[in-house]
Enzyme design. Sequence first.
Site, PDB file in Angstrom:
ATOM      1  N   THR A  58       9.136  -6.260  20.386  1.00 12.04           N
ATOM      2  CA  THR A  58       9.538  -7.360  19.509  1.00 12.04           C
ATOM      3  C   THR A  58      10.947  -7.834  19.853  1.00 12.04           C
ATOM      4  O   THR A  58      11.231  -9.036  19.847  1.00 12.04           O
ATOM      5  CB  THR A  58       9.468  -6.928  18.033  1.00 12.04           C
ATOM      6  OG1 THR A  58       8.145  -6.483  17.746  1.00 12.04           O
ATOM      7  CG2 THR A  58       9.815  -8.072  17.106  1.00 12.04           C
ATOM      8  N   GLY A  59      11.833  -6.887  20.168  1.00 10.77           N
ATOM      9  CA  GLY A  59      13.189  -7.244  20.559  1.00 10.77           C
ATOM     10  C   GLY A  59      13.207  -8.158  21.775  1.00 10.77           C
ATOM     11  O   GLY A  59      13.998  -9.104  21.856  1.00 10.77           O
TER      12      GLY A  59
ATOM     13  N   GLY B  16      14.229  -2.716  15.607  1.00 11.73           N
ATOM     14  CA  GLY B  16      12.780  -2.545  15.633  1.00 11.73           C
ATOM     15  C   GLY B  16      12.308  -2.166  17.022  1.00 11.73           C
ATOM     16  O   GLY B  16      13.052  -1.578  17.810  1.00 11.73           O
ATOM     17  N   SER B  17      11.078  -2.534  17.339  1.00 13.47           N
ATOM     18  CA  SER B  17      10.475  -2.118  18.604  1.00 13.47           C
ATOM     19  C   SER B  17      11.061  -2.889  19.778  1.00 13.47           C
ATOM     20  O   SER B  17      11.529  -4.025  19.639  1.00 13.47           O
ATOM     21  CB  SER B  17       8.961  -2.335  18.562  1.00 13.47           C
ATOM     22  OG  SER B  17       8.660  -3.716  18.648  1.00 13.47           O
TER      23      SER B  17
ATOM     24  N   GLU C  43       7.447   5.989  23.140  1.00 13.41           N
ATOM     25  CA  GLU C  43       7.881   6.320  21.784  1.00 13.41           C
ATOM     26  C   GLU C  43       6.674   6.435  20.859  1.00 13.41           C
ATOM     27  O   GLU C  43       5.855   5.529  20.773  1.00 13.41           O
ATOM     28  CB  GLU C  43       8.831   5.234  21.272  1.00 13.41           C
ATOM     29  CG  GLU C  43       9.387   5.525  19.893  1.00 13.41           C
ATOM     30  CD  GLU C  43      10.376   4.460  19.438  1.00 13.41           C
ATOM     31  OE1 GLU C  43      11.405   4.832  18.846  1.00 13.41           O
ATOM     32  OE2 GLU C  43      10.129   3.269  19.685  1.00 13.41           O
TER      33      GLU C  43
ATOM     34  N   GLU D  74      18.885  -3.294  18.331  1.00 15.47           N
ATOM     35  CA  GLU D  74      18.772  -1.823  18.286  1.00 15.47           C
ATOM     36  C   GLU D  74      17.291  -1.522  18.311  1.00 15.47           C
ATOM     37  O   GLU D  74      16.571  -1.771  17.350  1.00 15.47           O
ATOM     38  CB  GLU D  74      19.453  -1.289  17.014  1.00 15.47           C
ATOM     39  CG  GLU D  74      19.812   0.186  17.129  1.00 15.47           C
ATOM     40  CD  GLU D  74      18.836   1.088  16.415  1.00 15.47           C
ATOM     41  OE1 GLU D  74      17.831   1.482  17.076  1.00 15.47           O
ATOM     42  OE2 GLU D  74      19.050   1.405  15.253  1.00 15.47           O
TER      43      GLU D  74
ATOM     44  N   LYS E 221      15.298 -10.704   6.732  1.00 11.74           N
ATOM     45  CA  LYS E 221      13.841 -10.618   6.795  1.00 11.74           C
ATOM     46  C   LYS E 221      13.457  -9.158   7.028  1.00 11.74           C
ATOM     47  O   LYS E 221      13.464  -8.672   8.142  1.00 11.74           O
ATOM     48  CB  LYS E 221      13.308 -11.511   7.924  1.00 11.74           C
ATOM     49  CG  LYS E 221      11.873 -12.043   7.711  1.00 11.74           C
ATOM     50  CD  LYS E 221      10.800 -10.987   7.531  1.00 11.74           C
ATOM     51  CE  LYS E 221      10.341 -10.420   8.847  1.00 11.74           C
ATOM     52  NZ  LYS E 221       9.201  -9.425   8.670  1.00 11.74           N
TER      53      LYS E 221
ATOM     54  N   CYS F 214      14.058   5.762  15.371  1.00 11.63           N
ATOM     55  CA  CYS F 214      14.179   5.315  16.758  1.00 11.63           C
ATOM     56  C   CYS F 214      15.022   6.284  17.579  1.00 11.63           C
ATOM     57  O   CYS F 214      14.842   6.399  18.786  1.00 11.63           O
ATOM     58  CB  CYS F 214      14.764   3.913  16.814  1.00 11.63           C
ATOM     59  SG  CYS F 214      16.200   3.691  15.770  1.00 11.63           S
TER      60      CYS F 214
ATOM     61  N   ILE G 219       0.855  -1.200   0.000  1.00 10.29           N
ATOM     62  CA  ILE G 219       0.000   0.000   0.000  1.00 10.29           C
ATOM     63  C   ILE G 219       0.882   1.239   0.000  1.00 10.29           C
ATOM     64  O   ILE G 219       1.761   1.390   0.853  1.00 10.29           O
ATOM     65  CB  ILE G 219      -0.941   0.006   1.218  1.00 10.29           C
ATOM     66  CG1 ILE G 219      -1.895  -1.195   1.147  1.00 10.29           C
ATOM     67  CG2 ILE G 219      -1.727   1.319   1.293  1.00 10.29           C
ATOM     68  CD1 ILE G 219      -2.757  -1.382   2.367  1.00 10.29           C
TER      69      ILE G 219
ATOM     70  N   ASP H 239       7.086   3.276  -1.170  1.00  7.26           N
ATOM     71  CA  ASP H 239       6.862   2.124  -0.297  1.00  7.26           C
ATOM     72  C   ASP H 239       6.682   2.536   1.156  1.00  7.26           C
ATOM     73  O   ASP H 239       5.796   2.030   1.844  1.00  7.26           O
ATOM     74  CB  ASP H 239       8.035   1.156  -0.434  1.00  7.26           C
ATOM     75  CG  ASP H 239       7.712  -0.246   0.078  1.00  7.26           C
ATOM     76  OD1 ASP H 239       6.518  -0.564   0.233  1.00  7.26           O
ATOM     77  OD2 ASP H 239       8.657  -1.031   0.285  1.00  7.26           O
TER      78      ASP H 239
END
Length: 503
Positions: free
Chosen positions: A242-243, A238-239, A393, A260, A185, A294, A28, A99
């Site tokens: 998730t880390g 990433g977040s 954040e 990071e 990924k 970040c 999208i 993108d």
Amino acid sequence: MAVQIPSRQLLIDGEWREPVLKKRIPIINPATEQIIGDIPAATAEDVELAVAAARRALSRNKGKDWASASGAVRAKYLRAIAAKITEKKSELAKLEAIDCGKPLDEAAWDIDDVAGCFEYYADLAEGLDAKQKAPVSLPMETFRSFVLKEPIGVVGLITPWNYPLLMAAWKVAPALAAGCAAILKPSELASITCLELAEVCREVSLPPGVLNILTGLGPEAGAPLASHPNVDKIAFTGSTATGSRIMSAAAQIVKPVSLELGGKSPIIVFEDVDLDKAAEWTAFGCFWTNGQICSATSRLIVHESIAKEFLHRLVKWTKTIKISDPLEEGCRLGPVVSGGQYEKVLKFISTAENEGATILCGGVRPKHLKKGFFVEPTIISDVTTSMQIWREEVFGPVLCVKIFSTEEEALELANDTQYGLGGAVISNDLERCDRVSKALQAGIVWINCSQPCFCQAPWGGNKRSGFGRELGEWGLDNYLSVKQVTRYVSNEPWGWYRTPSKL
């Protein structure tokens, strides 16, 4: 400006491969909300194939094709990738802009940095050869010791959507320079240019399986990669949430990780500054990349004696920022990456207002843009340290403001966060800048600027912003294992045990 989206598959073992389950994810355009193409959706089945390909790449020809080849051999491929990236710069920048919503000028700058990153790590790959067998000084003359630096093995690289190709390069280039085989990924929200990197690798004839690229959702592709027993290391950007999950998965098999993660970085503006210069750096530090960094210095801490005039000028600077389709000439702020992110940013702003903060400017969709995930750059004052906007954040173009009276108070406010990625200090007193730099609890500190980044300098954070460092020689060390080799050089017996009696 029409941009054709190439239709790609997964890159596994040097070949384009359709996902095992044949699933795809729509792309999208965040500026138009239109579907402009799709990407393959990898799952655990594809991860298995990619990991097997990477392991074959490391062992092929007893490692001589890649892992134990000279750094000079690997450097040749890295330089070829850099040259192809430069050749395709215009096309890649346009794909990046549509993108993830990044302004085209900014995307073009990123592509230059991508090529520069591959060139830089080509140099470091060559330098590795001279560093092998570095001697270790020992206190006993009967021993000699040296160090070998070897590739850590198969590495999983999981990257975000705010700098799609550049964040990939930060991991791919040093991993390949070290002699690792990698599985990349990228985020499903912005994967187009990473699939074009796959095409570049095919064009330069990178040995099969050295770099495999799997696009797909985090739970379906990222999670099985992080927990795979034959992946020797995970590097993630990433977040923080998730880390934490990646770290937990890796811990089950004692797999090393480098992370990071998020940030809520401060920018401290003292009273002795040029107000306009400080205002531009403050705006840039928070609104660059549509506020989706970040390391964004999204907490402004300004001295009480200049606060009123400084905020007045900062609002003026902010209102000059051109908000438009990223491909439009002069665009300096595009849309946030997705509908979900758009709603999240607006919710942060409304919550701050409900908690009693004041919106000095922005906080809404620009009137001239009826479509797309656009949010005007936003400045919020009258913030307390207990407010969500101060503590969490946002990952959008939102700056919150606190006023201070003393240097000690400024530092207390700056360090009042669970994060520790970046921090900035603006002052003409360089001794004060030095004191503040040492006192800030962050992995990166900027003096009289915000957000410059060079591939030669280390990048990474403290506290819940993660651990490990990317870029520079530190980035290469992420993907190397250090082996000690020690030899007994004396002709005399060791003599610890009594010599057995001869029968």
